[in-house]
Design a protein around this motif. Structure first.
Motif, PDB file in Angstrom:
ATOM      1  N   GLY A   8      31.618  34.746  37.323  1.00 40.24           N
ATOM      2  CA  GLY A   8      31.234  33.358  37.628  1.00 40.24           C
ATOM      3  C   GLY A   8      30.620  32.661  36.417  1.00 40.24           C
ATOM      4  N   ARG A  14      21.352  37.610  49.224  1.00 46.64           N
ATOM      5  CA  ARG A  14      22.236  38.766  49.314  1.00 46.64           C
ATOM      6  C   ARG A  14      23.150  38.848  48.085  1.00 46.64           C
ATOM      7  NH1 ARG A  14      26.552  39.515  54.232  1.00 46.64           N
ATOM      8  NH2 ARG A  14      27.519  37.797  53.093  1.00 46.64           N
ATOM      9  N   ARG A  71      38.143  42.721  45.831  1.00 46.77           N
ATOM     10  CA  ARG A  71      38.023  41.857  47.006  1.00 46.77           C
ATOM     11  C   ARG A  71      39.135  42.161  48.005  1.00 46.77           C
ATOM     12  NH1 ARG A  71      34.613  41.624  48.474  1.00 46.77           N
ATOM     13  NH2 ARG A  71      33.308  40.555  46.972  1.00 46.77           N
ATOM     14  N   ARG A  93      38.010  42.155  39.776  1.00 48.40           N
ATOM     15  CA  ARG A  93      37.273  41.464  40.829  1.00 48.40           C
ATOM     16  C   ARG A  93      38.174  41.156  42.033  1.00 48.40           C
ATOM     17  NH1 ARG A  93      35.268  37.903  43.500  1.00 48.40           N
ATOM     18  NH2 ARG A  93      33.468  36.552  43.199  1.00 48.40           N
ATOM     19  N   HIS A 102      31.086  24.954  46.204  1.00 44.67           N
ATOM     20  CA  HIS A 102      30.584  26.318  46.382  1.00 44.67           C
ATOM     21  C   HIS A 102      29.065  26.380  46.140  1.00 44.67           C
ATOM     22  CE1 HIS A 102      30.881  30.680  46.280  1.00 44.67           C
ATOM     23  NE2 HIS A 102      30.383  30.735  45.064  1.00 44.67           N
ATOM     24  N   ILE A 140      40.818  31.322  39.216  1.00 39.51           N
ATOM     25  CA  ILE A 140      40.366  32.112  38.062  1.00 39.51           C
ATOM     26  C   ILE A 140      41.429  33.109  37.588  1.00 39.51           C
ATOM     27  CG2 ILE A 140      37.877  31.799  38.418  1.00 39.51           C
ATOM     28  CD1 ILE A 140      37.739  34.536  39.705  1.00 39.51           C
ATOM     29  N   HIS A 167      30.614  39.253  40.638  1.00 38.14           N
ATOM     30  CA  HIS A 167      30.464  37.836  40.973  1.00 38.14           C
ATOM     31  C   HIS A 167      29.762  37.085  39.856  1.00 38.14           C
ATOM     32  CE1 HIS A 167      28.251  34.322  42.583  1.00 38.14           C
ATOM     33  NE2 HIS A 167      29.398  34.076  43.191  1.00 38.14           N
TER      34      HIS A 167
HETATM   35  C1  HEM Z   1      25.523  29.127  40.009  1.00 40.57           C
HETATM   36  C2  HEM Z   1      26.652  29.276  40.586  1.00 40.57           C
HETATM   37  C3  HEM Z   1      26.956  30.094  41.814  1.00 40.57           C
HETATM   38  C4  HEM Z   1      26.207  30.387  42.931  1.00 40.57           C
HETATM   39  C5  HEM Z   1      24.781  29.962  43.234  1.00 40.57           C
HETATM   40  C6  HEM Z   1      27.038  31.208  43.807  1.00 40.57           C
HETATM   41  C7  HEM Z   1      26.649  31.748  45.005  1.00 40.57           C
HETATM   42  C8  HEM Z   1      27.421  32.520  45.840  1.00 40.57           C
HETATM   43  C9  HEM Z   1      26.984  33.100  47.084  1.00 40.57           C
HETATM   44  C10 HEM Z   1      25.591  32.950  47.671  1.00 40.57           C
HETATM   45  C11 HEM Z   1      28.037  33.782  47.618  1.00 40.57           C
HETATM   46  C12 HEM Z   1      28.058  34.570  48.944  1.00 40.57           C
HETATM   47  C13 HEM Z   1      28.805  33.832  50.025  1.00 40.57           C
HETATM   48  C14 HEM Z   1      28.931  34.665  51.278  1.00 40.57           C
HETATM   49  O1  HEM Z   1      28.115  35.528  51.525  1.00 40.57           O
HETATM   50  O2  HEM Z   1      29.899  34.402  52.021  1.00 40.57           O
HETATM   51  C15 HEM Z   1      29.154  33.631  46.720  1.00 40.57           C
HETATM   52  C16 HEM Z   1      30.416  34.166  46.921  1.00 40.57           C
HETATM   53  C17 HEM Z   1      31.490  33.924  46.124  1.00 40.57           C
HETATM   54  N1  HEM Z   1      31.475  33.263  44.908  1.00 40.57           N
HETATM   55 FE1  HEM Z   1      29.880  32.351  44.054  1.00 40.57          FE
HETATM   56  N2  HEM Z   1      28.275  31.370  43.208  1.00 40.57           N
HETATM   57  C18 HEM Z   1      28.263  30.713  42.000  1.00 40.57           C
HETATM   58  C19 HEM Z   1      29.304  30.614  41.109  1.00 40.57           C
HETATM   59  C20 HEM Z   1      30.578  31.071  41.348  1.00 40.57           C
HETATM   60  C21 HEM Z   1      31.702  30.848  40.467  1.00 40.57           C
HETATM   61  C22 HEM Z   1      31.640  30.063  39.144  1.00 40.57           C
HETATM   62  C23 HEM Z   1      32.783  31.454  41.048  1.00 40.57           C
HETATM   63  C24 HEM Z   1      34.205  31.531  40.572  1.00 40.57           C
HETATM   64  C25 HEM Z   1      34.623  31.120  39.466  1.00 40.57           C
HETATM   65  C26 HEM Z   1      32.339  32.040  42.302  1.00 40.57           C
HETATM   66  C27 HEM Z   1      33.161  32.713  43.203  1.00 40.57           C
HETATM   67  C28 HEM Z   1      32.759  33.249  44.411  1.00 40.57           C
HETATM   68  C29 HEM Z   1      33.653  33.909  45.354  1.00 40.57           C
HETATM   69  C30 HEM Z   1      35.166  34.078  45.202  1.00 40.57           C
HETATM   70  C31 HEM Z   1      32.850  34.331  46.429  1.00 40.57           C
HETATM   71  C32 HEM Z   1      33.321  35.086  47.713  1.00 40.57           C
HETATM   72  C33 HEM Z   1      32.778  36.466  47.744  1.00 40.57           C
HETATM   73  C34 HEM Z   1      33.288  37.306  46.609  1.00 40.57           C
HETATM   74  O3  HEM Z   1      34.488  37.338  46.355  1.00 40.57           O
HETATM   75  O4  HEM Z   1      32.446  37.948  45.934  1.00 40.57           O
HETATM   76  N3  HEM Z   1      31.002  31.800  42.445  1.00 40.57           N
HETATM   77  N4  HEM Z   1      28.759  32.856  45.633  1.00 40.57           N
END
Ligand code: HEM
Ligand code: HEM
Length: 187
Positions: free
Chosen positions: A21, A180, A64, A60, A162, A95, A17
């Motif tokens: 990310g 988490r 998933r 990734r 997000h 992505i 992630h």
């Molecule tokens: C600073 C930036 C970011 C923060 C604070 C963040 C935070 C999080 C958190 C807390 C979750 C868990 C949600 C859950 O438990 O249901 C999550 C899941 C996820 N995030 Fe992020 N995220 C960030 C950036 C990104 C970016 C840039 C991408 C994609 C380009 C991304 C893609 C995803 C995806 C697809 C999930 C779903 C669970 C997984 O597939 O791992 N996130 N994110």
């Protein structure tokens, strides 16, 4: 291999992630900067990192699909859960499409693709003026170019929602959703 649990996400989920990310955030920033300022010196680096990150993106997404989505930390309104799910799908599909459209735009467009100095697809110089390039198929490269821009801005909106969602969980709901994803065990 360790799988995702409600109390603790697997190291694979957390590491992928954040690596993917943060790399995507970096490529979006560099892409917009180089495009708007016409900084051509950045193009080879953007392409190389874009190709590199593609392999991690595939890993990734496969991870998933095989492991399913992490369980929500608590009980949330249906609409909120649906919005989060839609945003997660947009992020994952976006992505995957970004590096593919970037590669097609450059490879079919005749500008070529180098991977940190290694030529993956050669330039296609114009015989009449070798400093210019000629597209192999301007329809395909044009569509890929359009897609690269449109998906980029769609991703930016999705990432905004997000991050807002992650902050809402952390600050308003005061639950463990963000902690988490930072690798902590929650109750
Ligand atoms: C600073 C930036 C970011 C923060 C604070 C963040 C935070 C999080 C958190 C807390 C979750 C868990 C949600 C859950 O438990 O249901 C999550 C899941 C996820 N995030 Fe992020 N995220 C960030 C950036 C990104 C970016 C840039 C991408 C994609 C380009 C991304 C893609 C995803 C995806 C697809 C999930 C779903 C669970 C997984 O597939 O791992 N996130 N994110
Ligand atoms: C996750 C991967 C990638 C992301 C997030 C990304 C992001 C971006 C963004 C935001 C732009 C600016 C678009 C605009 O303002 O219209 C851009 C431009 C560009 N990208 Fe990517 N990119 C990625 C992968 C790639 C790859 C793999 C290649 C080629 C092999 C590539 C080649 C290019 C080129 C040549 C431009 C400049 C287009 C122009 O001059 O108009 N990108 N990228």
């Amino acid at each position: 291999m360790q799988t995702d649990q409600r109390e603790k996400l697997s190291t694979t989920t957390v590491v992928l992630h954040w690596i993917v990310g943060l790399s995507v955030l970096g490529l979006l920033t560099v892409g917009i900067y180089m495009d708007q300022t016409h900084t051509y010196a950045l193009y080879p680096l953007h392409k190389s990192f874009g190709v590199l990150i593609f392999f991690l993106i595939v890993a990734r997404v496969v991870w998933r699909i095989k492991n399913g989505w992490p369980e929500p930390v608590g009980e949330y309104p249906k609409a909120e859960q649906l919005l989060a799910k839609i945003v997660h799908y947009v992020l994952l599909v976006g992505i995957v499409l970004m590096p593919i459209s970037g590669f097609l735009m450059s490879a079919v467009g005749g500008n070529g693709v180098e991977f940190f100095g290694l030529e993956l697809v050669a330039r296609n110089p114009d015989p009449a003026n070798p400093s210019e390039t000629v597209s192999h198929n301007s329809t395909v490269s044009g569509v890929a170019h359009e897609m690269h821009g449109i998906i980029a801005y769609t991703l930016i909106v999705a990432i905004g929602l997000h991050i807002a969602g992650a902050l809402k969980h952390h600050i308003v709901d005061k639950d463990g959703t963000l902690r988490r994803m930072l690798g902590q065990r929650i109750r």
